[in-house]
Scaffold this motif. Structure first.
Motif, PDB file in Angstrom:
ATOM      1  N   GLY A   5      -2.205 -12.069  13.173  1.00  0.00           N
ATOM      2  CA  GLY A   5      -2.311 -10.784  12.520  1.00  0.00           C
ATOM      3  C   GLY A   5      -3.193  -9.831  13.310  1.00  0.00           C
ATOM      4  N   LEU A   6      -3.784  -8.875  12.603  1.00  0.00           N
ATOM      5  CA  LEU A   6      -4.577  -7.848  13.275  1.00  0.00           C
ATOM      6  C   LEU A   6      -5.776  -8.439  14.003  1.00  0.00           C
ATOM      7  N   ASP A   7      -6.472  -9.388  13.375  1.00  0.00           N
ATOM      8  CA  ASP A   7      -7.646  -9.986  14.013  1.00  0.00           C
ATOM      9  C   ASP A   7      -7.254 -10.652  15.330  1.00  0.00           C
ATOM     10  N   ASP A  60     -10.101  -7.509  10.499  1.00  0.00           N
ATOM     11  CA  ASP A  60      -8.832  -7.193   9.852  1.00  0.00           C
ATOM     12  C   ASP A  60      -9.118  -6.713   8.441  1.00  0.00           C
ATOM     13  N   VAL A  77     -12.725  -1.865   9.525  1.00  0.00           N
ATOM     14  CA  VAL A  77     -12.046  -2.668  10.552  1.00  0.00           C
ATOM     15  C   VAL A  77     -12.530  -2.250  11.943  1.00  0.00           C
TER      16      VAL A  77
END
Length: 277
Positions: A236-238, A59, A42
């Motif tokens: 989300g994380l991205d 992600d 990541v």
């Protein structure tokens, strides 16, 4: 029930850690190492985003896809999923009868943290299993679809806001952990020299703080989705990392966060070797 708890205490007492048995201990350490590898990947994908590589999914799904495309990658993912489930079981055991070396509020906090770790590891294991079963299909659940589903419920905006608040609380707890370095209490580092201990503290602290920042942005995005009743604002994380890239500090902040994720990946490798709870 009391007989089961007694048996669990017996299994924990026989091993080197709070894992319920030697097999779970070994598989759990492999899963934790795999968790570290995912964070290292990541970090690499986040650097690609920082330097303008298009469509780099920074992600866990992007990391899983990267592993799958390597020789033997699918087998490695299968083993990682088993190990992650084993680590989750280990943490459930620790939450039930572990952390024997601390008492009172410290033990309660560590047991709550163990439950959180079990959930996080299970989520990644399920994500890997879903990828393997779908052979890399991209039809997985996104943060936007989850937000849309919650908003469609009665009092959906309230529920999504509560979820965002929970994420922010977890981010705050991660910040505390990173700054106070309380994670060292879960490790058996008595046989390590001062330099090795300091290195583990450094990468652990940087890693926890980087993850706290990213999670805080995810919570903020979820909060804005609840405020405006717009699931497209969730992410989300991205999405969180791309949001950081779009701040006034630009790609430099994302590079720092990527370095933190890499540090957390290295910490997970040390954690796998020395964890006792």
């Amino acid at each position: 029930m009391s007989d089961r708890v007694a048996r669990l205490r017996s299994l924990v007492g026989e091993g080197r850690s709070d894992a319920p048995g030697r097999l779970v201990d070994v598989l759990g350490r492999l899963g934790l190492a795999g968790y570290g590898v995912v964070h290292l990947l990541v970090a690499w994908l986040a650097l690609e985003v920082a330097f303008g590589v298009p469509d780099a999914p920074a992600d866990a799904e992007g990391a899983i896809g990267t592993i799958a495309r390597t020789p033997g990658g699918l087998l490695a993912l299968g083993l990682a999923a088993v190990g992650l489930f084993a680590f989750a079981l280990w943490q459930v055991s620790a939450a039930a009868v572990g952390f024997r070396w601390v008492h009172g509020g410290d033990r309660i906090r560590k047991r709550v943290g163990a439950v959180a770790k079990a959930i996080a590891m299970s989520a990644l294991a399920i994500l890997i299993a879903d990828y393997l079963l779908d052979l890399g299909s991209t039809g997985g659940t996104t943060a936007q679809s989850v937000a849309a589903g919650v908003l469609a419920l009665p009092a959906g905006r309230v529920l999504l806001a509560l979820g965002a608040g929970t994420i922010l609380v977890i981010a705050g707890a991660m910040t505390y952990t990173g700054m106070r370095r309380t994670f060292m209490g879960d490790l058996d580092v008595r046989h390590l020299g001062p330099a090795a201990r300091q290195a583990i503290e450094l990468v652990g602290s940087a890693g926890h703080l980087a993850r706290a920042l990213a999670l805080g942005v995810i919570g903020f995005l979820a909060g804005t989705a609840a405020l405006f009743a717009d699931p497209a604002r969730a992410g989300g994380l991205d999405a969180a990392l791309r949001t950081l890239s779009g701040t006034a500090l630009g790609s430099s902040l994302l590079v720092v966060v990527a370095a933190g994720f890499a540090a957390f990946g290295l910490f997970c490798l040390a954690d796998a070797a020395t964890r006792r709870a």
